[in-house]
Structures are given as C-alpha cells and as structure tokens.
Design a protein around this motif. Structure first.
Motif, PDB file in Angstrom:
ATOM      1  N   ASP A 198       0.572  -1.375   0.080  1.00 34.38           N
ATOM      2  CA  ASP A 198      -0.003  -0.739   0.018  1.00 34.38           C
ATOM      3  C   ASP A 198       1.371   0.893   0.335  1.00 34.38           C
ATOM      4  O   ASP A 198       1.582   1.500   0.959  1.00 34.38           O
ATOM      5  CB  ASP A 198      -1.201  -0.079   1.239  1.00 34.38           C
ATOM      6  N   TYR A 199       0.849   1.758  -1.056  1.00 33.19           N
ATOM      7  CA  TYR A 199       2.444   3.068  -1.785  1.00 33.19           C
ATOM      8  C   TYR A 199       2.128   3.861  -0.792  1.00 33.19           C
ATOM      9  O   TYR A 199       2.749   4.975  -1.216  1.00 33.19           O
ATOM     10  CB  TYR A 199       3.116   2.578  -2.613  1.00 33.19           C
ATOM     11  N   ALA A 200       0.493   4.120  -0.782  1.00 34.12           N
ATOM     12  CA  ALA A 200      -0.305   5.567  -0.501  1.00 34.12           C
ATOM     13  C   ALA A 200      -0.496   6.044   0.683  1.00 34.12           C
ATOM     14  O   ALA A 200      -0.153   6.412   1.198  1.00 34.12           O
ATOM     15  CB  ALA A 200      -1.895   6.196  -1.595  1.00 34.12           C
ATOM     16  N   GLU A 201      -1.277   5.296   1.646  1.00 31.65           N
ATOM     17  CA  GLU A 201      -1.178   5.324   3.156  1.00 31.65           C
ATOM     18  C   GLU A 201      -0.272   4.390   3.785  1.00 31.65           C
ATOM     19  O   GLU A 201      -0.081   4.336   5.170  1.00 31.65           O
ATOM     20  CB  GLU A 201      -2.637   5.429   3.278  1.00 31.65           C
ATOM     21  N   GLY A 202      -0.377   2.953   3.434  1.00 33.55           N
ATOM     22  CA  GLY A 202       0.548   2.599   4.450  1.00 33.55           C
ATOM     23  C   GLY A 202      -0.246   2.399   5.488  1.00 33.55           C
ATOM     24  O   GLY A 202      -0.201   1.275   5.927  1.00 33.55           O
ATOM     25  N   GLU A 203      -1.839   1.829   5.189  1.00 32.05           N
ATOM     26  CA  GLU A 203      -2.905   1.125   5.814  1.00 32.05           C
ATOM     27  C   GLU A 203      -3.599   0.014   5.534  1.00 32.05           C
ATOM     28  O   GLU A 203      -4.149  -1.084   7.082  1.00 32.05           O
ATOM     29  CB  GLU A 203      -3.588   2.479   6.834  1.00 32.05           C
ATOM     30  N   ASP A 204      -3.696   0.213   4.022  1.00 32.45           N
ATOM     31  CA  ASP A 204      -5.104  -1.211   3.616  1.00 32.45           C
ATOM     32  C   ASP A 204      -3.621  -2.578   4.119  1.00 32.45           C
ATOM     33  O   ASP A 204      -2.831  -2.959   2.857  1.00 32.45           O
ATOM     34  CB  ASP A 204      -4.652  -0.725   2.281  1.00 32.45           C
ATOM     35  N   PHE A 205      -3.557  -3.806   4.467  1.00 37.11           N
ATOM     36  CA  PHE A 205      -2.782  -5.033   4.599  1.00 37.11           C
ATOM     37  C   PHE A 205      -3.985  -6.205   4.042  1.00 37.11           C
ATOM     38  O   PHE A 205      -3.098  -7.143   3.989  1.00 37.11           O
ATOM     39  CB  PHE A 205      -1.730  -4.931   5.495  1.00 37.11           C
ATOM     40  N   ASN A 206      -4.998  -5.634   3.233  1.00 40.98           N
ATOM     41  CA  ASN A 206      -6.185  -6.458   3.095  1.00 40.98           C
ATOM     42  C   ASN A 206      -6.675  -5.928   0.950  1.00 40.98           C
ATOM     43  O   ASN A 206      -7.112  -6.306   0.695  1.00 40.98           O
ATOM     44  CB  ASN A 206      -7.290  -6.629   3.428  1.00 40.98           C
ATOM     45  N   ASN A 207      -5.073  -5.340   0.309  1.00 40.84           N
ATOM     46  CA  ASN A 207      -5.515  -5.529  -0.487  1.00 40.84           C
ATOM     47  C   ASN A 207      -5.407  -6.149  -1.992  1.00 40.84           C
ATOM     48  O   ASN A 207      -5.192  -6.659  -1.784  1.00 40.84           O
ATOM     49  CB  ASN A 207      -4.586  -3.834  -1.168  1.00 40.84           C
ATOM     50  N   THR A 208      -5.870  -5.419  -2.948  1.00 42.16           N
ATOM     51  CA  THR A 208      -6.350  -6.541  -4.188  1.00 42.16           C
ATOM     52  C   THR A 208      -4.775  -6.851  -5.089  1.00 42.16           C
ATOM     53  O   THR A 208      -4.578  -8.220  -4.722  1.00 42.16           O
ATOM     54  CB  THR A 208      -6.859  -6.323  -5.051  1.00 42.16           C
ATOM     55  N   LEU A 209      -4.211  -5.821  -4.957  1.00 45.67           N
ATOM     56  CA  LEU A 209      -2.365  -6.411  -5.094  1.00 45.67           C
ATOM     57  C   LEU A 209      -1.679  -7.139  -4.396  1.00 45.67           C
ATOM     58  O   LEU A 209      -0.968  -8.203  -4.725  1.00 45.67           O
ATOM     59  CB  LEU A 209      -2.167  -4.524  -4.874  1.00 45.67           C
ATOM     60  N   LEU A 210      -1.536  -7.339  -2.931  1.00 47.10           N
ATOM     61  CA  LEU A 210      -0.670  -8.004  -1.564  1.00 47.10           C
ATOM     62  C   LEU A 210      -1.848  -9.256  -1.977  1.00 47.10           C
ATOM     63  O   LEU A 210      -0.430 -10.353  -1.987  1.00 47.10           O
ATOM     64  CB  LEU A 210      -1.372  -7.783  -0.973  1.00 47.10           C
ATOM     65  N   ARG A 211      -2.854  -9.150  -2.488  1.00 50.43           N
ATOM     66  CA  ARG A 211      -3.453 -10.625  -2.390  1.00 50.43           C
ATOM     67  C   ARG A 211      -3.057 -11.356  -3.844  1.00 50.43           C
ATOM     68  O   ARG A 211      -2.427 -12.524  -3.890  1.00 50.43           O
ATOM     69  CB  ARG A 211      -5.410 -10.936  -2.225  1.00 50.43           C
ATOM     70  N   VAL A 212      -2.523 -10.599  -4.611  1.00 52.97           N
ATOM     71  CA  VAL A 212      -2.699 -11.370  -5.804  1.00 52.97           C
ATOM     72  C   VAL A 212      -0.895 -11.564  -5.774  1.00 52.97           C
ATOM     73  O   VAL A 212      -0.315 -12.777  -6.669  1.00 52.97           O
ATOM     74  CB  VAL A 212      -2.670  -9.995  -7.006  1.00 52.97           C
TER      75      VAL A 212
END
Length: 237
Positions: A198-212
């Motif tokens: 999460d390069y914008a806020e650094g708080e979302d560790f369940n984002n789609t990019l991380l899942r992929v």
C-alpha cells in the motif's frame, strides 16, 4: 495435457516466470522483515528515549479561572490540561467551540519560533544540538512515499543534529507536541509500505495487489517444491 504437467521443463518454466513476476516483491518482503527484526522498535523507531513531555505545573487557585468561562459557546463538555510552550494550559471543549486558555482564563496566542525552540529543548532527551525550527505548511514526503505526519498541515518542525537526525513536531497553532520522527522511522515506514504493498497510505494490508502477489508467491513456492521433490527422487542432489 497430462504429459505437459509431467515434464520438468514446464514446471521450471513456470517457476522461472513466476520468479520474474514476484522476485522483487519477495526481496522487499525479506528485506523489510529483516529490518523489522533487527532495528529496536520502541527506541530507534518510536524514539521513546529521545523525548519526554514536560511536567504539568499548575499555579495556585488555577481553578478560579473556570468561574468566568464564556457562555456563548454552549455547555462545557470536556476540560483537559495540555502542555504548550507558554506552560500548562487548559483546553475547554464547548458544544460549539474549543478554546485553549492559560490558567488565568486568558486565550493563548500561537507560539513564536523562540518559544517553540525553548519548548523543544525541554522535551528533547538526546545528545544533539538544535539545528533548525521551521513552521511548515506541509511536511515534505521522503523516499518518494513516506509522509511523516500523514499529510497533517501547519506544524513546527524542530531538527536536532544527532545520530538519528531527530525531528520533533509541534502544532502550528497551539504549539502542542505532536510526535518525534527519526531516519529509522522513515525507513521503517518505507519498508512497511513495500511489505503491505500500500504505497499511498501504508495502512491497507488486505488490498487486491497484495492478495495477487501472495498468490503468485505461493505458486512459485509450489513449483519450486515440485522441482525439488522430483530431483530428490531421481537422486540429483
């Protein structure tokens, strides 16, 4: 189709291409994990040993000032003592407005640079010298993505010359201490953003990019295990 999956070359090809796709992110995960494990969090990252808030000091009969509170702002909802460059102050939260008063009931003006510098020296516990105190409308972004105060505007930044390049931040309007930042904190936040992708806020560790990326990393591991087992069974180790 069955012969396709039985061929080691096909498994190796998938393993190699998955490595191309996810290799840099795997490196970022490992480097970040190593940094998190080695660098002390409370001292180096949070800077607990670098700052201490000044002790609250109340004048005699300070509570008498509360007898002449303004009434045009509605009911008083909360009362809190806070530390500002002018000393111990009172924050009064009314229904329609929040006021910052000194202990005699007078409204406080915004602090100047000299007051901020004195206040910063009182709070600082490191061994460095004060280099600069500057009022910023916006704190500059570091390493291309790290925001030391999450975009908070109008703050005083006080820099100290020490091993960590310590920076103390104070509210631009009231002078209240906000937080301490160091170079180690900047690198921690940088690696954390890479870690959770999460390069914008650094708080979302369940984002789609991380899942992929996690799925690709898992597939790379599976293909590597298959190749390793095949080689082991054929005595190639």
């Amino acid at each position: 189709m069955k012969s396709f999956w039985k061929r080691p070359a096909n498994w190796f090809r998938w393993h190699r291409w998955l490595g191309y796709l996810i290799g840099l992110q795997l490196l970022a995960w490992i480097a970040g994990g190593l940094f998190f494990a080695i660098v002390p969090f409370q001292t180096a990252i949070k800077g607990k040993d670098l700052v201490a808030k000044p002790e609250a000091i109340f004048i005699q009969d300070w509570h008498l000032a509360l007898q002449k509170l303004p009434t045009e702002h509605g009911r008083l909802l909360a009362l809190q003592s806070v530390q500002v460059p002018q000393g111990t102050a009172l924050r009064l939260q009314f229904e329609n407005k929040t006021l910052l008063l000194d202990q005699r009931g007078s409204q406080l003006a915004s602090p100047n640079q000299a007051q901020i510098e004195t206040f910063a020296r009182q709070a600082y516990r490191g061994g460095g010298d004060l280099v600069q105190a500057k009022l910023l409308t916006q704190v500059p972004t570091q390493l291309g993505m790290v925001k030391e105060l999450a975009g908070r505007p109008n703050v005083w930044q006080v820099k100290f010359k020490d091993e960590q390049n310590t920076r103390l931040y104070f509210d631009g309007k009231t002078g209240e201490f906000i937080t301490v930042r160091t170079d180690a904190w900047v690198w921690y936040d940088f690696f954390w953003r890479l870690h959770v992708m999460d390069y914008a806020e650094g708080e979302d560790f369940n984002n789609t990019l991380l899942r992929v990326a996690t799925i690709f990393a898992m597939l790379m591991m599976v293909t590597g295990i298959v190749l390793s087992v095949r080689n082991l069974l054929r005595g190639r180790f």
